[in-house]
Design a protein around this motif. Structure first.
Motif, PDB file in Angstrom:
ATOM      1  N   THR A   3     -20.843  -8.470 -12.602  1.00  0.00           N
ATOM      2  CA  THR A   3     -19.821  -9.349 -12.057  1.00  0.00           C
ATOM      3  C   THR A   3     -20.406 -10.198 -10.941  1.00  0.00           C
ATOM      4  O   THR A   3     -21.324  -9.775 -10.238  1.00  0.00           O
ATOM      5  N   HIS A   4     -19.869 -11.383 -10.803  1.00  0.00           N
ATOM      6  CA  HIS A   4     -20.297 -12.325  -9.782  1.00  0.00           C
ATOM      7  C   HIS A   4     -19.286 -12.259  -8.646  1.00  0.00           C
ATOM      8  O   HIS A   4     -18.080 -12.406  -8.870  1.00  0.00           O
ATOM      9  N   LYS A   5     -19.780 -12.060  -7.438  1.00  0.00           N
ATOM     10  CA  LYS A   5     -18.914 -11.835  -6.282  1.00  0.00           C
ATOM     11  C   LYS A   5     -18.417 -13.144  -5.694  1.00  0.00           C
ATOM     12  O   LYS A   5     -19.192 -14.071  -5.457  1.00  0.00           O
ATOM     13  N   PHE A  29     -16.020 -12.152 -12.911  1.00  0.00           N
ATOM     14  CA  PHE A  29     -15.916 -12.473 -11.494  1.00  0.00           C
ATOM     15  C   PHE A  29     -15.120 -11.396 -10.772  1.00  0.00           C
ATOM     16  O   PHE A  29     -14.159 -10.865 -11.309  1.00  0.00           O
ATOM     17  N   ASP A  30     -15.534 -11.114  -9.536  1.00  0.00           N
ATOM     18  CA  ASP A  30     -14.865 -10.114  -8.722  1.00  0.00           C
ATOM     19  C   ASP A  30     -14.619 -10.702  -7.339  1.00  0.00           C
ATOM     20  O   ASP A  30     -15.575 -11.041  -6.629  1.00  0.00           O
ATOM     21  N   THR A 128     -16.228 -24.713 -14.207  1.00  0.00           N
ATOM     22  CA  THR A 128     -17.026 -24.969 -13.010  1.00  0.00           C
ATOM     23  C   THR A 128     -17.584 -23.670 -12.447  1.00  0.00           C
ATOM     24  O   THR A 128     -18.773 -23.595 -12.101  1.00  0.00           O
ATOM     25  N   MET A 129     -16.758 -22.651 -12.359  1.00  0.00           N
ATOM     26  CA  MET A 129     -17.209 -21.360 -11.843  1.00  0.00           C
ATOM     27  C   MET A 129     -18.334 -20.795 -12.710  1.00  0.00           C
ATOM     28  O   MET A 129     -19.365 -20.355 -12.206  1.00  0.00           O
ATOM     29  N   ARG A 130     -18.130 -20.793 -14.013  1.00  0.00           N
ATOM     30  CA  ARG A 130     -19.117 -20.248 -14.942  1.00  0.00           C
ATOM     31  C   ARG A 130     -20.434 -21.017 -14.857  1.00  0.00           C
ATOM     32  O   ARG A 130     -21.505 -20.424 -14.812  1.00  0.00           O
ATOM     33  N   LEU A 135     -23.433 -18.891 -16.167  1.00  0.00           N
ATOM     34  CA  LEU A 135     -22.843 -18.324 -17.376  1.00  0.00           C
ATOM     35  C   LEU A 135     -22.596 -19.433 -18.383  1.00  0.00           C
ATOM     36  O   LEU A 135     -22.384 -20.588 -17.999  1.00  0.00           O
ATOM     37  N   PRO A 136     -22.561 -19.109 -19.668  1.00  0.00           N
ATOM     38  CA  PRO A 136     -22.233 -20.127 -20.666  1.00  0.00           C
ATOM     39  C   PRO A 136     -20.832 -20.683 -20.428  1.00  0.00           C
ATOM     40  O   PRO A 136     -19.917 -19.937 -20.072  1.00  0.00           O
ATOM     41  N   VAL A 137     -20.682 -21.971 -20.631  1.00  0.00           N
ATOM     42  CA  VAL A 137     -19.384 -22.625 -20.390  1.00  0.00           C
ATOM     43  C   VAL A 137     -18.597 -22.663 -21.680  1.00  0.00           C
ATOM     44  O   VAL A 137     -19.075 -22.894 -22.725  1.00  0.00           O
TER      45      VAL A 137
END
Length: 137
Positions: A3-5, A29-30, A128-130, A135-137
């Motif tokens: 997970t991405h903080k 995401f966390d 945008t976050m990914r 990460l793959p969009v």
């Protein structure tokens, strides 16, 4: 899956709630920190050295998002998405945010408290976050 903080910085309890609900369906995401202004967000940066992403409002009391951004870029490698109603494309706020190192800008669709964020900008915010964390969009 790792997970991405994430830290969410917004003075509106309602917006923090909307974002939390939106991200519940994103297990990659966390959210590890919340802050209601830039001053509190700087304190959270000291506690969470491994943050990868910050969702940042601009208009907040005590310390606004642009002032926070100026300091945060010196303390953290986290990517910053400006999530604000005042940072529309071509605005002085958007230009200043870019100048200070914001990685992306997603405009809140209907003002400071945008209850329709997920419906109107959810796909854009997700992509945008990914993209920013690789990460793959």
């Amino acid at each position: 899956m790792a997970t991405h903080k994430v830290m969410v910085v917004d003075d509106s309890v309602m917006m923090r709630t909307v974002i939390r609900g939106f991200m519940r369906n994103m297990p990659e995401f966390d959210i590890v920190a919340y802050a209601e202004n830039g001053k509190k967000a700087l304190e959270e940066l000291d506690k969470h050295k491994d943050l990868e992403l910050i969702l940042l409002d601009i208009e907040m009391p005590e310390m606004d998002g642009l002032t926070f951004l100026r300091h945060a870029k010196l303390k953290s490698r986290a990517k910053v998405i400006i999530l604000s109603s005042v940072a529309v494309s071509g605005s002085p706020h958007a230009a200043k945010a870019r100048e200070l190192g914001a990685n992306a800008i997603v405009t809140k669709p209907s003002g400071a408290v945008s209850m329709d964020l997920v419906d109107k900008r959810g796909a854009e915010l997700t992509q945008t976050m990914r993209k920013l964390v690789g990460l793959p969009v």
